[in-house]
Enzyme design. Structure first.
Site, PDB file in Angstrom:
ATOM      1  N   HIS A   1       1.190  -1.151  -0.051  1.00 40.10           N
ATOM      2  CA  HIS A   1       0.428   0.157  -0.278  1.00 40.10           C
ATOM      3  C   HIS A   1       1.092   1.235   0.293  1.00 40.10           C
ATOM      4  CE1 HIS A   1      -3.354  -2.806   0.628  1.00 40.10           C
ATOM      5  NE2 HIS A   1      -2.852  -2.889   1.980  1.00 40.10           N
TER       6      HIS A   1
ATOM      7  N   GLU B   1      -2.332  -0.047   7.840  1.00 41.22           N
ATOM      8  CA  GLU B   1      -1.775  -0.909   7.040  1.00 41.22           C
ATOM      9  C   GLU B   1      -0.497  -0.035   6.904  1.00 41.22           C
ATOM     10  OE1 GLU B   1      -1.615  -4.625   4.367  1.00 41.22           O
ATOM     11  OE2 GLU B   1      -3.078  -3.240   4.697  1.00 41.22           O
TER      12      GLU B   1
ATOM     13  N   HIS C   1       2.097  -7.568   4.857  1.00 40.70           N
ATOM     14  CA  HIS C   1       1.088  -7.188   4.853  1.00 40.70           C
ATOM     15  C   HIS C   1       0.695  -6.944   6.153  1.00 40.70           C
ATOM     16  CE1 HIS C   1       0.007  -5.840   0.390  1.00 40.70           C
ATOM     17  NE2 HIS C   1       0.846  -6.551   0.328  1.00 40.70           N
TER      18      HIS C   1
ATOM     19  N   GLU D   1       0.640 -12.134   5.612  1.00 38.59           N
ATOM     20  CA  GLU D   1      -0.027 -11.075   6.108  1.00 38.59           C
ATOM     21  C   GLU D   1       0.155 -11.197   7.710  1.00 38.59           C
ATOM     22  OE1 GLU D   1      -2.605  -9.057   5.072  1.00 38.59           O
ATOM     23  OE2 GLU D   1      -2.696  -9.979   2.748  1.00 38.59           O
TER      24      GLU D   1
END
Length: 319
Positions: free
Chosen positions: A9, A23, A77, A140
């Site tokens: 991101h 995040e 992430h 993740e």
């Protein structure tokens, strides 16, 4: 060894958010801290897809890693959706055994460090995994919208443990572990790293050898197989790919000159290094450093010193 770290991101794309945190900020913090740890090791190079709060497309991230010829791609992430724990992903199509190794080793080391629920090693059709040319994984790290997980993500000690997990997993992937009796992880030596690069080159070419940093018979045999395959491909020599320097292979050897590029030059560079002569970067480019290394090898072995590896020089290097 080149490690490409991809903090997910950024910019207008904040990623998941919850419990007052975003995040994009957490993964950038993890990525920068991991970069600092890895840069302590000689000859490990690190590059990030982003170093600030900026937006980078998924294709740009993959293309940048590919253009850099990275050896490993790690996308970082934070999860969302009301769960808990850690999970990792590799591409759900055809992947190399090294990609599976990367996932297993990094996943296991992270779980050991952070001690959370292990949600498992998974596969998915994520763009950064699909479009990258090297072993690539996506992690993740906990669930930002679960309060207990978010509290951990705010804790600097927890983040440091997570970063250590990534670090140890990467070192393990490159074969740079040290036993606990020796007091932790070593700084990799140039010789270990170069030989591992050579061995990875043979594996990526399609011949299975152990990547152990030791220039033994299996490495030499693998290089001969690559050379035989290239002689067949480029010069239609019709050799049997057996890794043996027999009469037919010896007769098929070709002269390589300064300015040459490609896999035959990479085999030459590998053999020079294994025999104790530094050809410079392992890049398949017959430049000045490789030329001088050939001359030094020829001089040391009482061969005609011209910097041109013909059949006599090749045969000596391959024995």
């Amino acid at each position: 060894m080149k490690v490409f770290i991809d903090p997910g991101h950024g910019g207008a794309d904040s990623g998941a958010s919850g419990n007052g945190i975003r995040e994009k900020n957490i993964v950038l913090d993890i990525g920068k801290k991991l970069q600092s740890k890895l840069e302590k090791y000689p000859d490990i190079q690190v590059r990030l897809s982003r170093t600030t709060d900026q937006y980078v497309t998924l294709t740009q991230r993959a293309n940048n890693a590919n253009a850099w010829n990275a050896d490993l791609f790690i996308s970082i992430h934070i999860n969302a959706g009301g769960g808990t724990g850690f999970e990792s992903y590799i591409f759900n199509g055809n992947v190399s055994s090294r990609t599976k190794d990367a996932q297993t080793m990094i996943h296991e080391e992270i779980i050991e460090q952070i001690g959370v629920v292990d949600r498992g090693k998974k596969t998915a059709n994520f763009a950064v995994l699909r479009q990258t040319n090297m072993p690539a994984i996506l992690t993740e790290m906990l669930f930002i919208d679960t309060k207990a997980d978010a509290d951990k993500l705010r804790d600097s000690q927890f983040i440091n443990k997570a970063v250590t997990g990534y670090e140890l997993g990467i070192l393990r992937f490159f074969g740079l572990e040290r036993s606990s009796a020796e007091g932790g992880r070593p700084k990799p030596t140039k010789s270990d790293l170069f030989i591992r690069q050579v061995q990875q080159f043979v594996v990526d070419y399609g011949y299975n050898i152990t990547i152990d940093g030791i220039a033994g018979p299996q490495t030499k045999q693998g290089l001969i197989k690559v050379l035989q395959a290239e002689l067949n491909k480029q010069f239609e020599k019709g050799l049997i790919i057996d890794g043996i320097l027999g009469p037919k292979t010896s007769a098929a050897l070709v002269t390589v000159r300064k300015g040459a590029r490609g896999n035959i030059t990479k085999v030459l560079q590998a053999l020079l290094y294994i025999n104790g002569f530094n050809p410079g970067p392992f890049d398949g480019i017959f430049g000045e450093q490789t030329y001088k290394a050939v001359q030094d090898y020829q001089r040391s072995n009482k061969l005609s010193v011209d910097g041109i590896p013909g059949r006599v020089t090749w045969t000596a290097l391959l024995k």
